[in-house]
Design a protein around this motif. Structure first.
Motif, PDB file in Angstrom:
ATOM      1  N   CYS A 177       0.833  -1.210   0.000  1.00  0.00           N
ATOM      2  CA  CYS A 177       0.000   0.000   0.000  1.00  0.00           C
ATOM      3  C   CYS A 177       0.864   1.253   0.000  1.00  0.00           C
ATOM      4  CB  CYS A 177      -0.974   0.010   1.179  1.00  0.00           C
ATOM      5  SG  CYS A 177      -0.225  -0.080   2.798  1.00  0.00           S
ATOM      6  N   ARG A 227      -4.756   1.022  -3.055  1.00  0.00           N
ATOM      7  CA  ARG A 227      -4.284   2.044  -3.983  1.00  0.00           C
ATOM      8  C   ARG A 227      -5.468   2.813  -4.540  1.00  0.00           C
ATOM      9  NH1 ARG A 227      -1.252  -1.777  -8.177  1.00  0.00           N
ATOM     10  NH2 ARG A 227       0.175  -1.528  -6.447  1.00  0.00           N
ATOM     11  N   GLY A 247      -7.998   4.392  -7.415  1.00  0.00           N
ATOM     12  CA  GLY A 247      -8.670   3.671  -8.475  1.00  0.00           C
ATOM     13  C   GLY A 247      -8.002   3.739  -9.829  1.00  0.00           C
ATOM     14  N   ILE A 267      -5.467   0.710 -10.690  1.00  0.00           N
ATOM     15  CA  ILE A 267      -5.875  -0.654 -10.392  1.00  0.00           C
ATOM     16  C   ILE A 267      -6.059  -1.404 -11.705  1.00  0.00           C
ATOM     17  CG2 ILE A 267      -7.666  -2.120  -9.374  1.00  0.00           C
ATOM     18  CD1 ILE A 267      -8.249   0.096  -7.412  1.00  0.00           C
ATOM     19  N   ARG A 284      -7.573  -3.933 -14.366  1.00  0.00           N
ATOM     20  CA  ARG A 284      -9.000  -4.102 -14.631  1.00  0.00           C
ATOM     21  C   ARG A 284      -9.567  -5.426 -14.115  1.00  0.00           C
ATOM     22  NH1 ARG A 284      -7.398  -1.418 -19.473  1.00  0.00           N
ATOM     23  NH2 ARG A 284      -8.445   0.586 -19.723  1.00  0.00           N
ATOM     24  N   MET A 293      -9.065  -6.929 -11.269  1.00  0.00           N
ATOM     25  CA  MET A 293      -9.034  -7.052  -9.823  1.00  0.00           C
ATOM     26  C   MET A 293     -10.423  -6.878  -9.206  1.00  0.00           C
ATOM     27  SD  MET A 293      -5.902  -7.535  -8.624  1.00  0.00           S
ATOM     28  CE  MET A 293      -5.324  -8.495 -10.016  1.00  0.00           C
ATOM     29  N   ALA A 329     -12.146  -4.814  -6.520  1.00  0.00           N
ATOM     30  CA  ALA A 329     -11.785  -3.519  -5.927  1.00  0.00           C
ATOM     31  C   ALA A 329     -12.901  -3.057  -4.990  1.00  0.00           C
ATOM     32  CB  ALA A 329     -11.537  -2.484  -7.018  1.00  0.00           C
ATOM     33  N   PRO A 387     -14.153  -0.125  -2.500  1.00  0.00           N
ATOM     34  CA  PRO A 387     -13.881   1.273  -2.140  1.00  0.00           C
ATOM     35  C   PRO A 387     -13.760   1.436  -0.628  1.00  0.00           C
ATOM     36  CG  PRO A 387     -16.176   0.998  -2.787  1.00  0.00           C
ATOM     37  CD  PRO A 387     -15.500  -0.301  -3.089  1.00  0.00           C
ATOM     38  N   TYR A 424      -8.930   2.123  -2.803  1.00  0.00           N
ATOM     39  CA  TYR A 424      -9.598   0.823  -2.893  1.00  0.00           C
ATOM     40  C   TYR A 424      -8.687  -0.253  -2.320  1.00  0.00           C
ATOM     41  CZ  TYR A 424     -12.845   2.885  -6.314  1.00  0.00           C
ATOM     42  OH  TYR A 424     -13.777   3.658  -6.944  1.00  0.00           O
ATOM     43  N   CYS A 452      -7.777  -3.903  -3.137  1.00  0.00           N
ATOM     44  CA  CYS A 452      -7.928  -4.743  -4.323  1.00  0.00           C
ATOM     45  C   CYS A 452      -7.150  -6.037  -4.159  1.00  0.00           C
ATOM     46  CB  CYS A 452      -7.495  -4.000  -5.588  1.00  0.00           C
ATOM     47  SG  CYS A 452      -5.867  -3.237  -5.510  1.00  0.00           S
ATOM     48  N   TYR A 453      -7.697  -7.083  -4.761  1.00  0.00           N
ATOM     49  CA  TYR A 453      -7.089  -8.397  -4.711  1.00  0.00           C
ATOM     50  C   TYR A 453      -7.578  -9.199  -5.910  1.00  0.00           C
ATOM     51  CZ  TYR A 453     -11.600  -9.271  -2.416  1.00  0.00           C
ATOM     52  OH  TYR A 453     -12.937  -9.318  -2.111  1.00  0.00           O
ATOM     53  N   ASN A 482      -2.849   5.683 -15.803  1.00  0.00           N
ATOM     54  CA  ASN A 482      -2.767   4.320 -15.310  1.00  0.00           C
ATOM     55  C   ASN A 482      -1.624   3.610 -16.017  1.00  0.00           C
ATOM     56  OD1 ASN A 482      -3.063   1.651 -14.660  1.00  0.00           O
ATOM     57  ND2 ASN A 482      -5.276   1.609 -14.926  1.00  0.00           N
TER      58      ASN A 482
END
Length: 318
Positions: free
Chosen positions: A101, A147, A149, A152, A154, A156, A158, A160, A274, A276-277, A312
């Motif tokens: 992070c 991180r 948005g 990130i 696409r 993942m 996510a 908020p 977000y 994200c994983y 991005n």
């Protein structure tokens, strides 16, 4: 009727199909890649259909494989979750969660939950890497990341977290007295701007503003480029030029008038951070505990005008 051995073969196939890799799927299943390959090959022979296209560099689904995955993937995930819920009822989540992070995200989201989370889950080790690099965190072995948005990938999941954020241009009174105050974002091109660059990236971040329902970017110029937000703030306080920063990070300096906010009518809020994983059929219990803790503490507060102009690094059009 499906023979009991078929369940193991289907589970092996689904793991490879979702991971697109025999080695990663074998690791997740706790078996060797060669054993996994034999299991999938045996399933293909029994079905009389090739399910996967294999090369030395990639694995892809055949038409038959895609159809089988669509039919059984969800059912196997449901069965796995049912078994997992029963197992978890008898033991506490444990293991290591590797999280990447940004510095600001660690302060804003991890620090407030850290005491209660470590007390509530004594068998979980939270392994934090805190830096502002934009990385492929899955490839580098992380379980999740926090991180903003616009950076990130696409594919993942996510979630908020917290409130929207707003970036504003700021400068010291001394700088404005010497160089004047820009009336529009485009007038920034005539000013000395303190640029910021994502760590690991080669080009500075273009400043983004909002007007008439749309976002637009201004590529500024100036005497300093830094990858440190805190250094950028110090440079602005010293009168080096105009900086573009998250409003919250300079709130105290705005309150004591060491910095002046500029172009506020062009500075709209946008969705911020977000968790994200990667998508996965069964989430490890330790990661699930962290996800739930963050969701419970930081329910999102959102408003209008989502930000769509962003640099991005994973988006070739950005």
């Amino acid at each position: 009727m499906i023979h009991p051995s078929e369940f193991g073969a289907l589970r092996a196939f689904v793991a490879v199909a979702e991971q697109r890799s025999f080695s990663r799927a074998a690791e997740s299943l706790g078996i060797s890649p060669s054993a996994l390959s034999q299991t999938v090959r045996g399933l293909e022979e029994r079905l009389g259909q090739r399910l996967l296209n294999r090369t030395t560099r990639s694995v892809s689904l055949t038409e038959a494989g895609a159809a089988l995955l669509a039919d059984v993937g969800g059912a196997l995930a449901t069965l796995a979750e049912a078994f997992d819920s029963v197992r978890q009822a008898s033991r506490e989540p444990g293991g290591t969660v590797r999280l990447h992070c940004f510095h600001s995200a660690a302060r804003q989201f991890i620090a407030p939950i850290l005491h209660d989370f470590t007390r509530g889950y004594p068998n979980i080790v939270l392994d934090l890497t805190i830096d502002d690099r934009v990385i492929d965190f899955v490839a580098e072995g992380f379980d999740a990341a926090i991180r903003i948005g616009e950076v990130i990938e696409r594919d993942m999941v996510a979630i908020p977290l917290g409130r929207e954020i707003r970036q504003i241009a700021v400068a010291s009174p001394a700088y404005l007295a010497e160089h004047g105050t820009p009336a529009t974002p485009r007038e920034l091109l005539k000013h000395r701007c303190i640029q910021w660059r994502w760590p690991g990236q080669s080009t500075p971040y273009a400043w983004e503003f909002h007007e008439n329902g749309r976002w637009f970017a201004v590529s500024v110029d100036g005497p300093v480029i830094s990858s440190s937000r805190s250094f950028t703030i110090e440079a602005a306080l010293a009168g080096v030029g105009i900086a573009f920063l998250e409003e919250k990070s300079v709130a105290a300096h705005l309150a004591d008038r060491r910095l002046v906010a500029l172009l506020e009518e062009w500075s709209a809020p946008f969705p911020g951070f977000y968790l994200c994983y990667p998508r996965q059929s069964v989430m490890p219990p330790a990661l699930r505990a962290l996800v739930d803790a963050l969701k419970d503490r930081f329910r999102p507060v959102r408003g209008p005008a989502p930000k769509t102009v962003g640099q991005n690094p994973f988006d070739p059009s950005g």
